[in-house]
Design a protein around this motif. Sequence first.
Motif, PDB file in Angstrom:
ATOM      1  N   ARG A 118       0.818  -1.219   0.000  1.00 50.96           N
ATOM      2  CA  ARG A 118       0.000   0.000   0.000  1.00 50.96           C
ATOM      3  C   ARG A 118       0.849   1.265   0.000  1.00 50.96           C
ATOM      4  O   ARG A 118       0.352   2.355  -0.332  1.00 50.96           O
ATOM      5  N   VAL A 119       2.114   1.140   0.396  1.00 45.92           N
ATOM      6  CA  VAL A 119       2.989   2.309   0.501  1.00 45.92           C
ATOM      7  C   VAL A 119       3.463   2.733  -0.881  1.00 45.92           C
ATOM      8  O   VAL A 119       4.091   1.954  -1.601  1.00 45.92           O
ATOM      9  N   ARG A 120       3.192   3.985  -1.217  1.00 42.48           N
ATOM     10  CA  ARG A 120       3.500   4.502  -2.553  1.00 42.48           C
ATOM     11  C   ARG A 120       4.678   5.483  -2.562  1.00 42.48           C
ATOM     12  O   ARG A 120       5.216   5.792  -3.633  1.00 42.48           O
ATOM     13  N   ALA A 121       5.077   6.009  -1.417  1.00 41.00           N
ATOM     14  CA  ALA A 121       6.175   6.971  -1.355  1.00 41.00           C
ATOM     15  C   ALA A 121       6.736   7.003   0.061  1.00 41.00           C
ATOM     16  O   ALA A 121       5.995   6.809   1.035  1.00 41.00           O
ATOM     17  N   VAL A 122       8.038   7.259   0.178  1.00 39.86           N
ATOM     18  CA  VAL A 122       8.755   7.203   1.462  1.00 39.86           C
ATOM     19  C   VAL A 122       9.603   8.464   1.624  1.00 39.86           C
ATOM     20  O   VAL A 122      10.287   8.886   0.685  1.00 39.86           O
ATOM     21  N   PHE A 123       9.561   9.054   2.826  1.00 38.20           N
ATOM     22  CA  PHE A 123      10.397  10.218   3.122  1.00 38.20           C
ATOM     23  C   PHE A 123      11.152   9.948   4.420  1.00 38.20           C
ATOM     24  O   PHE A 123      10.542   9.728   5.464  1.00 38.20           O
ATOM     25  N   GLN A 124      12.489   9.970   4.335  1.00 38.73           N
ATOM     26  CA  GLN A 124      13.350   9.710   5.488  1.00 38.73           C
ATOM     27  C   GLN A 124      14.031  10.994   5.936  1.00 38.73           C
ATOM     28  O   GLN A 124      14.542  11.751   5.112  1.00 38.73           O
ATOM     29  N   VAL A 125      14.095  11.192   7.257  1.00 40.16           N
ATOM     30  CA  VAL A 125      14.813  12.324   7.829  1.00 40.16           C
ATOM     31  C   VAL A 125      15.851  11.786   8.802  1.00 40.16           C
ATOM     32  O   VAL A 125      15.510  11.079   9.760  1.00 40.16           O
TER      33      VAL A 125
END
Length: 296
Positions: free
Chosen positions: A197-204
């Motif tokens: 279901r995950v379409r995009a990822v943002f890591q900090v």
Amino acid sequence: MITSGAGQPLIRVLYDDSRADLRDAARPRPVRVYQWEPDEPLLASAPLVVVSHGTGGSGSTMRWLTRPLRAAGFRVVALDHHGNNFVDGYAPEGFLHVWERPRDVSFVLDALAAEQPGQPLGPVGVAGFSLGGYAVAALAGARVDPGILWAVLAGEIPLPEIPEFPDALDAWRRTCPLDAAARRMVEAAAGDLSDPRVRAVFQVAPGVGALVTRESLAAVRVPVGIRWGGADTVNPYEADTRPYLEHIPTASGHSAGPDVRHDDFFAPEPADPTARVRVGGEAADFFVRHLGGPAA
């Protein structure tokens, strides 16, 4: 269930019957959820972003990331990871069993989907800070190396300092002997934790970069945005960020600034108070680009 008023999240605790409470094995694993809805009503299929906090933190302190996401019109959910948040207190497994974090996110997505039967969740994005940065990468296919993980638990490879729980490894060993059962646990931890279901990822300022396999990173196919601090000594660029940036083919990103430290993303009085504001805005722009706007 707690509602704190306009602009505040709905706060509730969900219970995952498939996993045990770390303090009472007879009880299910609790996952506290902070849920923000945009000011304007949206369809159930509107884009959703789930936020994973850093080591020892809480979803309640991730406002620098949840606020710009909500302002951009997204449905936003942040979690408290059991045993690794200051609201409930700490347990050594909460710090060392990092693979349970992506499972928390998938469990919450299942719960949210069950609350709207007949209507699928909208496009899902995930964003994470520090250890949460690993969790969201795992949801896109990143896997820990079982050999390296075992060496860390066995003390053959030094565990990075954990200021919130300095004796976490010793406390873990007192209850989790390095036996055949622990071996099976580590092998299972290295399995596929991705969520389709995950379409995009943002890591900090992501963590655990030194423990993930290059092969799993190379197989990630969803877009990944990454930001880091140039003066981060907790999750240094070379050890923790660079593996994600160089080995995920869909990854792109840049430093938040040469003097930005790890704690500039959570300290009450950061050395650079603009860093997390800028990164939060960039995260919102990233998800608008890859998930679509709220009317999508």
